[in-house]
Design a protein around this motif. Structure first.
Motif: not given
Lengths: 232, 234
Positions: B30-31, B172, B176, B181-182, B184, B196
Motif C-alpha cells: 500500500e501507499t 514514487v 508502488k 510499501t510506501v 508518504l 496514496c
C-alpha cells in the motif's frame, strides 16, 4: 565489517578533499622541515612534528567534521541504516590515522633522504607511540565535538586548543627552547607525553610512563565524550 | 498482509504531547499518506516507525519487528528519506550510493540504482553542487539501494519546483508498481491524492480522519481533497 571499511574509505576520501587538512597535515610539516635546513635540531624536530601532524588532524579538523555531520543531520540519516553508530565515528579515526601516516611518511622520507637524520632507533615503540597519539588526539577531538553545539564553535575550540598545545608541548618547536615555566606547563598538556613518547621511540630510550599517560588520557576523554555526545 | 501496525502510539517531549493515541495499519504494497500541518505529529510518528525515537506509550510493529528494540534488524529491510537530512558537501553521487549499498547485507547493485533513478550523468558531481531536485532524487535512491520492502518518505517534495515535483511523483509511482510499501508524509493534498491509496489526516497529535481521498471528500461533503482537509482541521 564491509560497512565499516567502506565508511572509513569514504571518510579518508572526504578528508583528502579538504584543502586545510591536506595543507596542514601533509605540506606544512615538510615546509617547516625545509626551513630548518642545516639546523642541529632537525633530528629532534622530526618525531615532534609527528605529534604536530596528528594534533592538527585529530584536535582541530575532526571536531568540525563530526559537528557538521550532526548539524546537517548526516548522523541521523545514517541512524536509519544498519551501520552501527560507533562505526561511523571509528571511521573518522581510521581516516585520521591514514592521513597522519601520509603526512608522517613525507617528513620521515625527507628527513632520512635529504636531511641526513638517523633512522628511528626503536621502530616498534615508535609505532605504538604514533597509534596512541592518533587515538589521543581523536579522543580530544570527539570531546570538543561533544561540547560544541555549532560547527563554528567546534572549529574555534579546535584551533584554540590545538595551537597553544603544539607550541607548549614541544610538537611544533623543540621544548628545549622554551622558558622553564612554559616548558613545565607543556609537560602536563595531553600532547606532552605524545611528544616524549615519539622522541624516545625515535632516538632515546623508550619508557612506559608517557605511553601509560597517553592511554589514561584516551580512556578519560572517551568516557567523558561518550557521556556528553549528542547524536542530534 | 500487514506491513505496519500502530496502536495507541504516544510520544511526548517534556510537557508537549506530539503524538496522542494514534492507531493505524498499513497493508503490504500500500501507499499510505500521512498529512497535516507542521507540528501535527507526522514526523514524530514516522520517526517512531523508523526506530529513531522510542514511543512513550502504545505499540508499533513494522514488518513484524518492534522498531525501538530491533532498530538494526529493521533498518536492513526499510529505506528512509528524512526531512532536511543532508550528506557531506564533498561526497559525490556515485560514492554516496556505493557507501550506502555497503551498509546492507543484500543491497541492489548501486550502479543499477544510479542508472534507474537517472543519476548516472551526475555520478561524479559533489552533493554540495546538486540542485534541490537532484538531492531529493539522490536521497530517494539512497533510501532504495538496500532493496527495502518498505520505504518512508518524509516531506519528499517540499522546496522542489513543479517539474521536479512531478518527476518525483513518477518515481514514487514506480515504487508502488514494484510492490514496495510506501509511507508518504506530506503537506500537499494534491500529492497525497495523486499517490496514496489511503490518507491519514493528522491534527494536534491525533488522526482525525483516515480513508481514501474519495472517502475523505464524501465524509466532508467537499469535492477536492484540499477542501476536505480544511474542513477536517477546522
Amino acid at each position: 565489517m564491509r560497512a565499516f571499511a567502506r565508511m572509513s574509505a569514504t571518510e579518508l576520501t572526504l578528508l583528502s578533499r579538504d584543502p586545510g587538512t591536506l595543507f596542514f597535515m601533509v605540506a606544512f610539516p615538510l615546509m617547516l622541515l625545509v626551513l630548518h635546513t642545516g639546523s642541529e635540531r632537525i633530528a629532534v624536530l622530526v618525531p615532534s612534528y609527528l605529534a604536530m601532524i596528528l594534533a592538527i588532524g585529530g584536535i582541530s579538523a575532526l571536531p568540525g567534521f563530526v559537528v557538521t555531520y550532526r548539524e546537517r543531520k548526516v548522523l541521523r540519516r545514517l541512524a536509519t541504516t544498519p551501520i552501527a553508530p560507533l562505526a561511523v565515528l571509528a571511521a573518522q579515526v581510521v581516516a585520521q590515522l591514514v592521513m597522519g601516516l601520509a603526512g608522517a611518511a613525507i617528513i620521515v622520507v625527507a628527513a632520512l633522504a635529504a636531511f641526513g637524520v638517523d633512522a628511528p632507533a626503536h621502530p616498534a615503540p615508535l609505532a605504538l607511540a604514533f597509534v596512541l597519539t592518533v587515538l589521543m588526539t581523536c579522543s580530544l577531538g570527539f570531546l570538543i565535538a561533544a561540547v560544541a553545539r555549532t560547527v563554528r564553535v567546534a572549529d574555534l575550540l579546535g584551533l584554540m586548543i590545538m595551537f597553544p598545545m603544539i607550541f607548549l608541548s614541544g610538537a611544533a618547536i623543540p621544548r628545549e627552547g622554551l622558558p622553564p615555566s612554559l616548558r613545565a606547563i607543556g609537560e602536563y598538556l595531553p600532547l606532552g607525553p605524545a611528544v616524549t613518547a615519539l622522541r624516545e621511540g625515535w632516538a632515546g630510550t623508550p619508557t612506559a610512563l608517557p605511553l601509560l599517560a597517553l592511554t589514561g588520557i584516551i580512556v578519560a576523554s572517551t568516557v567523558i565524550s561518550a557521556a556528553l555526545f549528542r547524536w542530534e | 498482509m500487514t506491513a505496519i501496525r500502530v496502536s495507541a502510539l504516544r510520544k511526548t517531549y517534556g510537557a508537549n504531547v506530539a503524538v496522542d493515541d494514534v492507531s493505524f495499519t498499513v497493508s503490504a504494497g500500500e501507499t499510505f499518506g500521512v498529512v497535516g500541518h507542521n507540528g501535527a505529529g507526522k514526523t514524530s510518528t514516522v520517526e517512531c516507525l523508523s526506530g529513531l525515537r522510542r514511543p512513550d506509550g502504545g505499540s508499533i510493529e513494522v514488518l513484524g519487528l518492534d522498531p525501538a528494540r530491533r532498530r538494526r534488524a529493521l533498518a536492513e529491510r526499510i529505506g528512509v528519506q528524512l526531512q532536511e537530512a543532508g550528506l557531506p558537501d564533498r561526497l559525490k553521487v556515485a560514492e554516496a550510493l556505493r557507501l550506502f549499498a555497503a551498509f546492507y547485507r543484500r543491497p541492489d547493485d548501486w550502479r543499477q540504482v544510479m542508472e534507474r533513478w537517472g543519476l548516472a550523468p551526475l555520478a561524479r558531481k559533489a552533493y554540495g553542487d546538486l540542485s534541490g531536485g537532484q538531492r531529493q532524487r539522490l536521497q530517494i535512491a539512497l533510501a532504495l539501494v538496500g532493496s527495502p520492502e518498505l520505504v518512508i518518505l518524509d516531506e519528499l517534495t517540499t522546496g522542489l519546483d513543479p517539474v521536479a515535483r512531478r518527476e518525483t511523483w513518477a518515481l514514487v509511482g514506480e515504487l508502488k508498481a514494484a510492490g514496495v510499501t510506501v509511507v508518504l508524509v506530506s503537506h500537499f493534498m494534491d500529492e497525497a491524492e495523486a499517490l496514496c491509496d489511503r490518507i491519514a489526516v493528522f491534527a494536534r497529535g491525533r488522526i482525525i480522519s483516515l480513508g481514501t481521498a474519495a472517502e475523505l471528500m464524501t465524509a466532508t461533503g467537499t469535492n477536492s481533497l484540499d477542501e476536505a482537509y480544511l474542513e477536517l482541521v477546522r
